[in-house]
Write a protein that holds these residues in place. Structure first.
Motif, PDB file in Angstrom:
ATOM      1  N   SER A 117      15.882 -12.001  76.196  1.00  0.00           N
ATOM      2  CA  SER A 117      14.509 -11.740  75.702  1.00  0.00           C
ATOM      3  C   SER A 117      14.531 -11.033  74.351  1.00  0.00           C
ATOM      4  CB  SER A 117      13.718 -10.910  76.730  1.00  0.00           C
ATOM      5  OG  SER A 117      13.600 -11.608  77.939  1.00  0.00           O
ATOM      6  N   LEU A 118      15.514 -11.398  73.514  1.00  0.00           N
ATOM      7  CA  LEU A 118      15.691 -10.716  72.231  1.00  0.00           C
ATOM      8  C   LEU A 118      16.063 -11.707  71.143  1.00  0.00           C
ATOM      9  CD1 LEU A 118      15.961  -7.918  70.738  1.00  0.00           C
ATOM     10  CD2 LEU A 118      18.392  -8.045  71.293  1.00  0.00           C
ATOM     11  N   LEU A 119      15.309 -11.680  70.035  1.00  0.00           N
ATOM     12  CA  LEU A 119      15.641 -12.398  68.817  1.00  0.00           C
ATOM     13  C   LEU A 119      15.076 -11.563  67.679  1.00  0.00           C
ATOM     14  CD1 LEU A 119      16.987 -14.937  67.650  1.00  0.00           C
ATOM     15  CD2 LEU A 119      14.762 -16.066  67.718  1.00  0.00           C
ATOM     16  N   ARG A 120      15.932 -10.749  67.056  1.00  0.00           N
ATOM     17  CA  ARG A 120      15.451  -9.711  66.149  1.00  0.00           C
ATOM     18  C   ARG A 120      16.315  -9.646  64.890  1.00  0.00           C
ATOM     19  NH1 ARG A 120      14.413  -4.261  69.231  1.00  0.00           N
ATOM     20  NH2 ARG A 120      12.787  -5.644  70.074  1.00  0.00           N
ATOM     21  N   LEU A 121      15.622  -9.588  63.742  1.00  0.00           N
ATOM     22  CA  LEU A 121      16.287  -9.425  62.455  1.00  0.00           C
ATOM     23  C   LEU A 121      16.325  -7.946  62.083  1.00  0.00           C
ATOM     24  CD1 LEU A 121      14.910 -12.298  60.193  1.00  0.00           C
ATOM     25  CD2 LEU A 121      17.305 -11.887  60.748  1.00  0.00           C
ATOM     26  N   HIS A 122      17.498  -7.510  61.581  1.00  0.00           N
ATOM     27  CA  HIS A 122      17.656  -6.122  61.166  1.00  0.00           C
ATOM     28  C   HIS A 122      18.036  -6.072  59.685  1.00  0.00           C
ATOM     29  CE1 HIS A 122      17.532  -4.514  65.271  1.00  0.00           C
ATOM     30  NE2 HIS A 122      18.243  -5.572  65.612  1.00  0.00           N
ATOM     31  N   HIS A 123      17.285  -5.294  58.927  1.00  0.00           N
ATOM     32  CA  HIS A 123      17.652  -4.998  57.544  1.00  0.00           C
ATOM     33  C   HIS A 123      18.208  -3.579  57.522  1.00  0.00           C
ATOM     34  CE1 HIS A 123      17.784  -4.562  53.280  1.00  0.00           C
ATOM     35  NE2 HIS A 123      16.826  -3.646  53.261  1.00  0.00           N
ATOM     36  N   ILE A 124      19.495  -3.473  57.206  1.00  0.00           N
ATOM     37  CA  ILE A 124      20.181  -2.180  57.274  1.00  0.00           C
ATOM     38  C   ILE A 124      20.695  -1.845  55.879  1.00  0.00           C
ATOM     39  CG2 ILE A 124      22.020  -0.871  58.412  1.00  0.00           C
ATOM     40  CD1 ILE A 124      21.773  -3.128  60.632  1.00  0.00           C
ATOM     41  N   PRO A 125      19.953  -1.032  55.114  1.00  0.00           N
ATOM     42  CA  PRO A 125      20.387  -0.675  53.756  1.00  0.00           C
ATOM     43  C   PRO A 125      21.746   0.013  53.786  1.00  0.00           C
ATOM     44  CG  PRO A 125      18.111   0.001  54.145  1.00  0.00           C
ATOM     45  CD  PRO A 125      18.680  -0.395  55.469  1.00  0.00           C
ATOM     46  N   LYS A 126      22.543  -0.233  52.772  1.00  0.00           N
ATOM     47  CA  LYS A 126      23.838   0.435  52.700  1.00  0.00           C
ATOM     48  C   LYS A 126      23.624   1.938  52.550  1.00  0.00           C
ATOM     49  CE  LYS A 126      26.529  -3.434  50.973  1.00  0.00           C
ATOM     50  NZ  LYS A 126      27.464  -3.925  49.962  1.00  0.00           N
ATOM     51  N   GLY A 127      24.457   2.685  53.271  1.00  0.00           N
ATOM     52  CA  GLY A 127      24.328   4.129  53.231  1.00  0.00           C
ATOM     53  C   GLY A 127      23.235   4.671  54.120  1.00  0.00           C
ATOM     54  N   SER A 128      22.697   3.823  55.021  1.00  0.00           N
ATOM     55  CA  SER A 128      21.604   4.281  55.889  1.00  0.00           C
ATOM     56  C   SER A 128      22.159   4.861  57.178  1.00  0.00           C
ATOM     57  CB  SER A 128      20.652   3.127  56.203  1.00  0.00           C
ATOM     58  OG  SER A 128      21.357   2.079  56.857  1.00  0.00           O
ATOM     59  N   GLY A 129      22.991   5.910  57.051  1.00  0.00           N
ATOM     60  CA  GLY A 129      23.575   6.557  58.213  1.00  0.00           C
ATOM     61  C   GLY A 129      22.634   7.586  58.804  1.00  0.00           C
ATOM     62  N   THR A 166      23.571 -10.325  73.198  1.00  0.00           N
ATOM     63  CA  THR A 166      24.731 -11.162  73.533  1.00  0.00           C
ATOM     64  C   THR A 166      25.308 -11.846  72.305  1.00  0.00           C
ATOM     65  OG1 THR A 166      23.276 -13.031  74.068  1.00  0.00           O
ATOM     66  CG2 THR A 166      23.937 -11.592  75.884  1.00  0.00           C
ATOM     67  N   HIS A 167      24.554 -11.916  71.211  1.00  0.00           N
ATOM     68  CA  HIS A 167      25.027 -12.551  69.978  1.00  0.00           C
ATOM     69  C   HIS A 167      24.594 -11.706  68.777  1.00  0.00           C
ATOM     70  CE1 HIS A 167      25.746 -16.384  72.149  1.00  0.00           C
ATOM     71  NE2 HIS A 167      24.611 -16.088  72.773  1.00  0.00           N
ATOM     72  N   THR A 168      25.479 -11.565  67.795  1.00  0.00           N
ATOM     73  CA  THR A 168      25.100 -10.992  66.500  1.00  0.00           C
ATOM     74  C   THR A 168      25.645 -11.891  65.405  1.00  0.00           C
ATOM     75  OG1 THR A 168      27.074  -9.573  66.471  1.00  0.00           O
ATOM     76  CG2 THR A 168      25.021  -8.592  67.288  1.00  0.00           C
ATOM     77  N   LEU A 169      24.903 -11.970  64.297  1.00  0.00           N
ATOM     78  CA  LEU A 169      25.297 -12.853  63.210  1.00  0.00           C
ATOM     79  C   LEU A 169      24.717 -12.320  61.907  1.00  0.00           C
ATOM     80  CD1 LEU A 169      26.957 -15.494  63.269  1.00  0.00           C
ATOM     81  CD2 LEU A 169      24.805 -16.755  63.196  1.00  0.00           C
ATOM     82  N   ALA A 177      20.250 -10.253  65.684  1.00  0.00           N
ATOM     83  CA  ALA A 177      20.688  -9.896  67.035  1.00  0.00           C
ATOM     84  C   ALA A 177      19.890 -10.701  68.042  1.00  0.00           C
ATOM     85  CB  ALA A 177      20.504  -8.399  67.286  1.00  0.00           C
ATOM     86  N   ALA A 178      20.585 -11.320  68.995  1.00  0.00           N
ATOM     87  CA  ALA A 178      19.917 -12.186  69.962  1.00  0.00           C
ATOM     88  C   ALA A 178      20.535 -11.985  71.328  1.00  0.00           C
ATOM     89  CB  ALA A 178      20.036 -13.647  69.535  1.00  0.00           C
ATOM     90  N   GLY A 179      19.747 -12.305  72.360  1.00  0.00           N
ATOM     91  CA  GLY A 179      20.267 -12.171  73.712  1.00  0.00           C
ATOM     92  C   GLY A 179      19.186 -12.350  74.746  1.00  0.00           C
ATOM     93  N   TYR A 201      13.257 -15.092  78.164  1.00  0.00           N
ATOM     94  CA  TYR A 201      14.167 -16.148  77.730  1.00  0.00           C
ATOM     95  C   TYR A 201      15.547 -15.541  77.487  1.00  0.00           C
ATOM     96  CZ  TYR A 201      13.264 -14.172  73.095  1.00  0.00           C
ATOM     97  OH  TYR A 201      13.134 -13.308  72.041  1.00  0.00           O
ATOM     98  N   THR A 202      16.524 -16.412  77.348  1.00  0.00           N
ATOM     99  CA  THR A 202      17.886 -16.003  77.003  1.00  0.00           C
ATOM    100  C   THR A 202      18.389 -16.897  75.873  1.00  0.00           C
ATOM    101  OG1 THR A 202      18.365 -15.281  79.264  1.00  0.00           O
ATOM    102  CG2 THR A 202      20.250 -15.720  77.839  1.00  0.00           C
ATOM    103  N   VAL A 203      18.838 -16.287  74.784  1.00  0.00           N
ATOM    104  CA  VAL A 203      19.444 -17.048  73.686  1.00  0.00           C
ATOM    105  C   VAL A 203      20.868 -17.396  74.078  1.00  0.00           C
ATOM    106  CG1 VAL A 203      20.154 -17.001  71.283  1.00  0.00           C
ATOM    107  CG2 VAL A 203      17.981 -15.945  71.961  1.00  0.00           C
ATOM    108  N   THR A 204      21.199 -18.673  74.117  1.00  0.00           N
ATOM    109  CA  THR A 204      22.529 -19.124  74.552  1.00  0.00           C
ATOM    110  C   THR A 204      23.451 -19.455  73.386  1.00  0.00           C
ATOM    111  OG1 THR A 204      21.764 -21.428  74.735  1.00  0.00           O
ATOM    112  CG2 THR A 204      21.562 -20.029  76.685  1.00  0.00           C
ATOM    113  N   ALA A 205      22.883 -19.747  72.207  1.00  0.00           N
ATOM    114  CA  ALA A 205      23.701 -20.036  71.018  1.00  0.00           C
ATOM    115  C   ALA A 205      22.797 -19.966  69.796  1.00  0.00           C
ATOM    116  CB  ALA A 205      24.357 -21.417  71.117  1.00  0.00           C
ATOM    117  N   LEU A 206      23.408 -19.678  68.628  1.00  0.00           N
ATOM    118  CA  LEU A 206      22.628 -19.662  67.391  1.00  0.00           C
ATOM    119  C   LEU A 206      23.553 -19.806  66.197  1.00  0.00           C
ATOM    120  CD1 LEU A 206      21.520 -16.044  66.414  1.00  0.00           C
ATOM    121  CD2 LEU A 206      23.290 -16.520  68.075  1.00  0.00           C
TER     122      LEU A 206
END
Length: 580
Positions: free
Chosen positions: A236-248, A218-221, A232-234, A267-272
């Motif tokens: 039952s989700l609170l997860r950090l993503h490391h996405i290297p450039k060119g990682s297609g 429900t939220h990305t930042l 990424a949060a929502g 749980y539900t993340v309502t704001a961050l």
């Protein structure tokens, strides 16, 4: 309440208006020649607003969807997502009736003389889409009045009840071109042939799927330039993503993820918000079931740093809006109910807010204006607060609208806001030259969805006279670029490449690029150079890793250096490389 009656006059008028508004002036001229000399003279014409036909079709499709869901059946109307290549030049030159110049001469100079229609051979299936930018010839359909077609291609209306004002077209009554009023017609001439290349952003897209059942986004930042991680949060989700450039799809190095563990499983993340490159503040509603089977809910305000989670407060209520002020290291939170709102200001490691205020109306959004001032908006609510030795209302604006979101442009001091009042959308502006007035403008496109200021250096010289760019979008696929410094001067009207819905708009961090996105496509413009998009992302029919029909919240974000876009919907995230 009665259902509005339809006649062929009403249907023809709606089509005639659509043809004008969409830039197909010649087709509108042909229709009025074969139908009625001056459609605007019809008694109901004054009651028809802009884009009525499109609004009716959209409402009908929504009703069809709801009806199918209620009956657990199939939708009756399905057009698919591939509607053919869109017509690239939207609106031709607008003609004005110059005194002393015959109307037919103006029409001929703009787009050649209007030709007689080619006789039609018989009824056929009506096609909705366009092919290669050319509008297909439509065959007559039974739509209101019963119509028969003879072998010469002429259409006769039989066994129908006509409105009293309805005209019957015949060869002897057909007006000449010179008689047709064209003072408001926009001739559909390809005056701006699209030669600029539009990049395809599909290749190299990175897809992230949330595979665990029950988890949705429900939220990305995005984080700071020092740590460009995607949070990424929502549900039952609170997860950090490391996405290297060119990682297609063809990259050896793919995205990496790390879950931030909270005490509760459900749980539900309502704001961050990010506080720094290594710390975020998160509001969650935890859920648990007691021994009696009753669902228990507990709202918490948390500080998350790496794997460390610290509870700031368990009494702040369900927080819907959270805004961080980096200069003063101050957190603004909004909690709301249907009838009231609660404002709290947090500072440092305190477990209680430093300042609080209540409103008697629901608060829907807030934005910092400077170190000590912020604006809130909501249901019949628009206020500016100031922090001194206490939290005080600096300005209250009288309004009956529901203001759903608000943004502040720091270099000019302009506030912009989006409102709904019944079925009408409004764009609101508070200008520093008139700080006690909330100016409103009825939004010209259906379903106003989002808006964004173009970033500018705060030290911009002569900010009182320079252009302050505000981009606004509607789900009808239209983006309007306004000058907020001259409230409600529209600078540009842009159309997405597939004319699809737009849920979000966002400027790149340096302000050079504007992105408009919906579940089916992303369109990117470089406004200073051209009105034609520079790039488009459209995955439809090209991958199984993105499903635009998934239900859920839709989000659009730029990464910190403006080289990538991220979108999220339901349990899926896509990261798209943007050409520079």
């Amino acid at each position: 309440m009665t259902v509005e009656a339809l006649s062929s006059n009403v249907v023809n008028y709606l089509v005639w208006r659509y043809l004008q508004e969409a830039g197909y002036g010649n087709a509108a001229l042909q229709l009025s020649r074969c139908w009625v000399r001056d459609p605007e003279s019809l008694p109901f014409a004054k009651n028809v607003g802009p884009h009525t036909l499109i609004n009716l079709l959209q409402d009908g499709l929504w009703f069809d969807k709801l009806q199918a869901e209620a009956a657990n059946g199939e939708q009756r109307y399905r057009f698919g997502r591939d509607h053919g290549r869109p017509y690239s030049s939207r609106n031709g030159d607008t003609l004005t009736l110059d005194q002393g110049v015959p109307a037919h001469q103006l029409a001929e100079e703009a787009n050649g003389a209007v030709q007689e229609p080619v006789p039609r051979k018989g009824p056929g299936k009506r096609k909705r889409g366009r092919t290669n930018g050319i509008e297909p010839r439509m065959d007559p359909q039974v739509n209101g009045d019963a119509m028969d077609i003879d072998q010469n291609g002429h259409t006769h209306v039989t066994n129908s009840v006509r409105a009293e004002s309805e005209a019957v077209a015949s060869e002897t009554e057909s007006p000449t071109v010179a008689e047709i009023p064209i003072s408001t017609l926009s001739i559909g001439q390809s005056t701006e042939i699209q030669t600029e290349k539009i990049a395809d952003m599909f290749e190299g897209t990175t897809y992230v799927s949330i595979k665990e059942p029950g988890k949705t986004v429900t939220h990305t930042l995005w984080g700071t330039p020092e740590a460009p991680l995607l949070l990424a949060a929502g549900r039952s989700l609170l997860r950090l993503h490391h996405i290297p450039k060119g990682s297609g799809a063809n990259s050896v190095q793919g995205p990496q993820s790390m879950d931030l563990k909270l005490l509760a499983d459900e749980y539900t993340v309502t704001a961050l918000c990010w506080n720094s490159h290594e710390e975020a503040t998160v509001s969650v509603r935890e859920e648990s079931v007691n021994e009696g089977g009753e669902v228990m809910r507990n709202d918490k305000l948390l500080k998350v740093s790496g794997e460390e989670v610290v509870t700031i407060s368990s009494t702040a209520g369900m927080i819907s809006t959270m805004r961080w002020n980096g200069l003063t290291q101050t957190l603004l939170t909004i909690s709301t109910t249907d009838i009231s709102g609660f404002i709290r200001i947090w500072k440092g490691e305190e477990d209680l807010p430093v300042w609080t205020a209540n409103t008697e109306k629901a608060i829907l959004d807030a934005a910092w204006m400077n170190d000590t001032t912020f604006v809130v908006c909501g249901e019949r609510l628009f206020q500016i607060y100031e922090i001194t030795d206490s939290l005080k209302v600096q300005q209250t604006f009288e309004t009956q609208a529901t203001w759903e979101s608000v943004k502040y442009e720091p270099s000019s001091g302009i506030i912009a806001s989006l409102a709904m009042e019944e079925m009408t959308s409004f764009l609101g502006i508070v200008h520093p030259n008139d700080p006690t007035s909330l100016k409103t403008h009825e939004y010209p496109d259906a379903y106003f969805s989002d808006f964004a200021f173009q970033p500018r250096p705060i030290s911009t010289s002569d900010s009182q006279s320079s252009t302050v760019v505000l981009a606004a979008a509607s789900t009808s696929g239209v983006i309007r670029v306004w000058d907020a410094n001259q409230p409600f001067k529209c600078l540009k009207r842009l159309i997405t490449e597939d004319e699809g819905q737009v849920n979000k708009v966002a400027f790149s961090p340096d302000g050079s690029l504007l992105a408009a996105a919906g579940p089916y496509t992303i369109t990117v413009w470089e406004l200073e150079k051209r009105d034609v998009p520079i790039a488009v992302w459209n995955p439809n029919g090209r991958t199984n890793e993105w499903d635009p029909s998934v239900d859920g919240y839709f989000s659009l974000r730029w990464d910190p250096d403006g080289s990538r876009l991220s979108i999220a919907l339901g349990n899926q995230i896509a990261i798209i490389n943007v050409p520079r």
